[in-house]
Write an enzyme that holds these catalytic residues in place. Structure first.
Site, PDB file in Angstrom:
ATOM      1  N   SER A 105       0.824  -1.216   0.000  1.00 35.67           N
ATOM      2  CA  SER A 105       0.000   0.000   0.000  1.00 35.67           C
ATOM      3  C   SER A 105       0.854   1.260   0.000  1.00 35.67           C
ATOM      4  CB  SER A 105      -0.935   0.004   1.217  1.00 35.67           C
ATOM      5  OG  SER A 105      -0.192  -0.087   2.425  1.00 35.67           O
ATOM      6  N   ASP A 248      -1.668   6.887  10.683  1.00 34.95           N
ATOM      7  CA  ASP A 248      -1.744   5.525  11.207  1.00 34.95           C
ATOM      8  C   ASP A 248      -0.378   4.957  11.579  1.00 34.95           C
ATOM      9  OD1 ASP A 248      -0.598   5.135   8.757  1.00 34.95           O
ATOM     10  OD2 ASP A 248      -2.219   3.899   7.934  1.00 34.95           O
ATOM     11  N   HIS A 251       1.610   4.700   6.937  1.00 32.60           N
ATOM     12  CA  HIS A 251       1.584   5.399   5.650  1.00 32.60           C
ATOM     13  C   HIS A 251       2.104   6.826   5.810  1.00 32.60           C
ATOM     14  CE1 HIS A 251      -1.411   2.122   5.129  1.00 32.60           C
ATOM     15  NE2 HIS A 251      -0.778   2.017   3.961  1.00 32.60           N
TER      16      HIS A 251
END
Length: 775
Positions: A105, A248, A251
């Protein structure tokens, strides 16, 4: 360091000895720094792509500075009245290329940041994770570090499997790198304190182990140096400073992702597009034919000088120009130069041009981008003015705008402009607008000085014209040849040269009106005003006829003097911006000389210029004018709107300054010798800064001392000032040789110069034609 350079040249008895030693010191510094940087690049790695990808630092919240080179900021350009994006840079760079981002991601976020450089309308969407093929054990298919740590809870077996997977794909990646470019993004750090419960096993210690595995496994084939996977570690370094801003903990913040994407875009595209703002990942262009021929001329002059020096007795050098007073002595006041002096001057100029080339054309010294903060502009500014006031002396004369005062004026303006350029202060509109007034003031002085000369002395001879043109243009013409830049690139010299020719034509055309003639009849005063009115109408006509202006200056060979990047838009912009400054200076000179003739002004030592009442009123109006302009400049929304107003109001600020500086008798009786010293070499300082103080043709900053910005500025400034001073002396010496007083000899020189210039223009036109056929 500017204080040191000034102090070394300050004292009357020892000034020549001291400034000579200062230049020798700067020469030693240049040699040592050149050797140091050359050896460092050869043995320590001089690949600017590696610098770009591996390290850097934040200059501000969103400005990333790679180590040792400049990163171009790629942008998309929207069409007018259309939401489509015209990707000029990206389209050229990425044409017929495939770009693939493979990873987790965080790589997906990097992908969208990269895409948004090309098209800002793109938003992050689509499936988050895609698996290719069937894997009996998904972990064996993972090459993504965070997932491997997460699914195996950070076990040592997961790290071993990760290393084995890397070994398996190492050879295929190297094969891909033979025909393309492969970048491996090192794992960015995490903010462990805010990670969710199912990510707590992802620690920075674990990430470091996985990065070490990648660095130790990939590029194992040392035989094929070209087939290398490049590691992107700079984004990791940037993330270490910003990961605390992560929502978070895993990221990256948007500005950090953008840094990584921009680094990748520079790594891929700089070698293709060669942006002037981006020195990273650019191969050096081969020297042009003109550059090679220029080098041969300098080398030949050096050999001739050495031959003459060895085989003949050295004669004493003529008395150097008076650097203390800064006065440019006319050729009649100087001793004739020896037969070796021109070759000596050319030899020195060749060495100086070699330094210019090393600084801004060779891959020797580092470059960094500018970054504006208020402190980087205003602190040096305050320091400079304190020094200028400290070095105040009694003026030799107390007339309005006397020589010492105009040198002081040019000096402090030039120092302000230097600080403005190196600090990148053009990004701050109020500072930009005030500096625009300073440029207009230079042109004002041009109009004032040349009008006064022609009005008082009436010398319209060819010798005087050629002397002025040579002193203005010698350095720029040499730089055009050495640095392979068009004449218009050094915009201020073409601007001043153009306006000098216009002033000369205005004053020399029939009827020639001089002060002697005007003293006999007051009607001649009206005649000179009519001339000035005609000049004003001429300026206004062209200012409102852009099409005609462009048609005239687009005709070959005139276009070669005024084009920049194939267009005369820059010349139009510069010409229009300060179009009235020259006529303001000429009109002021006429009024001042008229008032002086009728003894309206009191210019005695300590005397106010006018009566007490008038002086106070004019001073009040001038101060209010200054304050009003500053308030207006601070309220400017954009440069375009403010530039439209600038030509009409800049003259008022210049007049206000002259009145504040000259009305009080005590102010007129003093001048700053510090500023005046720099004023003597203001033209050389303005031009030399392009390549040996700034870098990348003024877009960046030259780095002689890596890792220490303060020391770098000190050393580079000292060398820069010494070089500018020496070029000033060289120009004065060569002017005596190149511009003889004998009319017949001067005409022969002009004919030879014309043939030479025509040859250069034809060569340039032929080279452009060949390039066009090649494309």
């Amino acid at each position: 360091m500017a204080v040191l350079a000034y102090s070394l040249g300050k004292r009357e008895i020892n000034q020549y000895f001291c400034i000579k030693n200062a230049k020798l010191l700067s020469l030693v510094a240049v040699i040592l720094l050149t050797v140091f940087h050359t050896v460092s690049r050869y043995y320590g790695g001089g690949d600017t792509c590696e610098w770009l990808l591996s390290s850097g630092r934040f200059l501000g919240e969103n400005v990333w500075q790679p180590y040792g080179c400049m990163m171009h900021k790629y942008k998309s350009i929207p069409k007018l009245h259309n939401y489509q994006i015209v990707c000029h840079e990206a389209k050229t760079c990425l044409a017929e290329k495939r770009v693939a981002f493979i990873g987790d991601s965080r790589i997906r976020q990097l992908f969208y940041s990269y895409i948004q450089i090309i098209d800002p309308t793109q938003k992050e969407n689509g499936r988050k994770h895609v698996y290719f093929g069937d894997c009996p054990d998904k972990i064996d298919c993972f090459l993504t570090c965070t997932w491997s740590i997460k699914l195996r809870s950070g076990s040592s077996e997961a790290l071993q499997q990760y290393r084995a997977n890397l070994t398996a794909i190492s050879l295929p990646l190297e094969q891909l790198a033979e025909d393309g470019e492969v970048y491996w993004v090192l794992q960015d750090p995490v903010h462990e304190e805010v990670l969710s419960g199912n990510r707590k096993m992802i620690t920075n210690e674990q990430l470091d182990l996985y990065n070490e595995a990648a660095l130790g496994t990939l590029n194992s084939n040392k035989k094929n140096a070209k087939a290398r996977v490049r590691f992107l570690g700079a984004s990791r370094q940037a993330a270490m400073e910003t990961i605390a801003q992560s929502a978070d903990g895993l990221h990256l913040p948007e500005n950090t992702r953008n840094v990584g994407a921009m680094i990748l875009m520079n790594a891929v595209c700089n070698k293709v597009l060669r942006p002037i703002h981006g020195s990273c990942c650019q191969a050096l262009p081969a020297p042009s034919l003109l550059q090679k021929l220029t080098a041969c001329v300098f080398l030949g002059s050096t050999l001739v000088f050495l031959f003459k020096h060895i085989n003949r007795h050295w004669k004493s050098r003529p008395t150097p120009p008076d650097v203390e007073s800064g006065e440019e002595k006319p050729a009649t006041a100087a001793s004739p130069l020896s037969h070796k002096a021109p070759f000596q001057a050319m030899c020195k100029m060749g060495l100086i041009m070699a330094y210019f080339y090393l600084c801004d054309r060779a891959d020797v010294f580092m470059k960094e981008q500018k970054f504006y903060t208020h402190s980087t502009f205003f602190i040096p500014l305050v320091y400079m003015f304190v020094l200028g006031i400290f070095y105040s002396e009694n003026s030799k004369e107390t007339k309005l705008l006397n020589r010492e005062q105009t040198d002081e004026w040019k000096g402090w303006m030039q120092l302000v402009i230097l600080i403005y350029h190196i600090s990148g202060a053009s990004a701050f509109i109020p500072v930009y607008m005030h500096v625009r007034v300073l440029v207009a003031a230079y042109l004002f002085q041009t109009g004032y000085g040349h009008f006064s000369f022609f009005w008082l002395k009436g010398d319209f001879g060819l010798y005087r014209v050629c002397q002025v043109l040579f002193r203005l243009n010698f350095l720029v013409i040499v730089l055009c040849l050495v640095m392979d830049r068009p004449y218009q690139f050094y915009y201020f010299v073409p601007l001043v040269t153009f306006w000098f020719v216009i002033i000369y034509a205005t004053m020399a055309m029939w009827p020639q009106i001089l002060q002697k003639k005007a003293n006999g009849s007051g009607m001649w005063h009206i005649g000179i005003l009519v001339k000035l009115l005609g000049l004003l109408l001429f300026i206004c006509f062209f200012a409102y006829s852009q099409g005609l202006f462009e048609n005239i200056f687009s005709v070959w060979p005139v276009s070669k003097l005024f084009e920049l990047n194939g267009s005369i838009h820059e010349w139009w912009f510069r010409w229009k911006l300060d179009r009235f400054a020259i006529i303001h200076g000429m009109l002021f000179a006429f009024v001042y000389l008229l008032l002086q003739k009728y003894q309206v002004l009191s210019e005695g030592k300590g005397e106010s210029l006018f009566s007490t009442r008038i002086s106070n009123i004019l001073l009040l109006i001038s101060v209010v004018s200054f304050m009003t302009y500053s308030i207006w400049a601070s309220s400017c929304k954009n440069k375009t709107e403010c530039n439209e107003m600038h030509p009409y109001i800049s003259g008022l600020q210049i007049l206000a300054f002259i009145l504040i500086r000259n009305i009080p008798g005590y102010a007129r009786s003093l001048y700053s010798s510090f500023f005046a010293w720099f004023g003597k070499i203001s033209l050389e300082l303005f031009i030399c800064q392009y390549h040996i103080w700034l870098a990348a043709d003024t877009k960046g900053i030259l780095v002689l001392i890596p890792g220490n910005p303060s020391l770098n500025i000190i050393i580079s400034t000292f060398i820069f000032v010494c070089v500018a001073h020496e070029i000033s002396l060289i120009t004065n010496d060569l002017a005596q040789v190149a511009i003889p007083k004998d009319g017949a000899a001067l005409l022969k020189r002009l004919l030879a110069a014309g043939v030479f210039t025509l040859g250069l223009l034809l060569m340039s036109k032929s080279a452009e034609g060949n390039q066009g056929e090649g494309h």
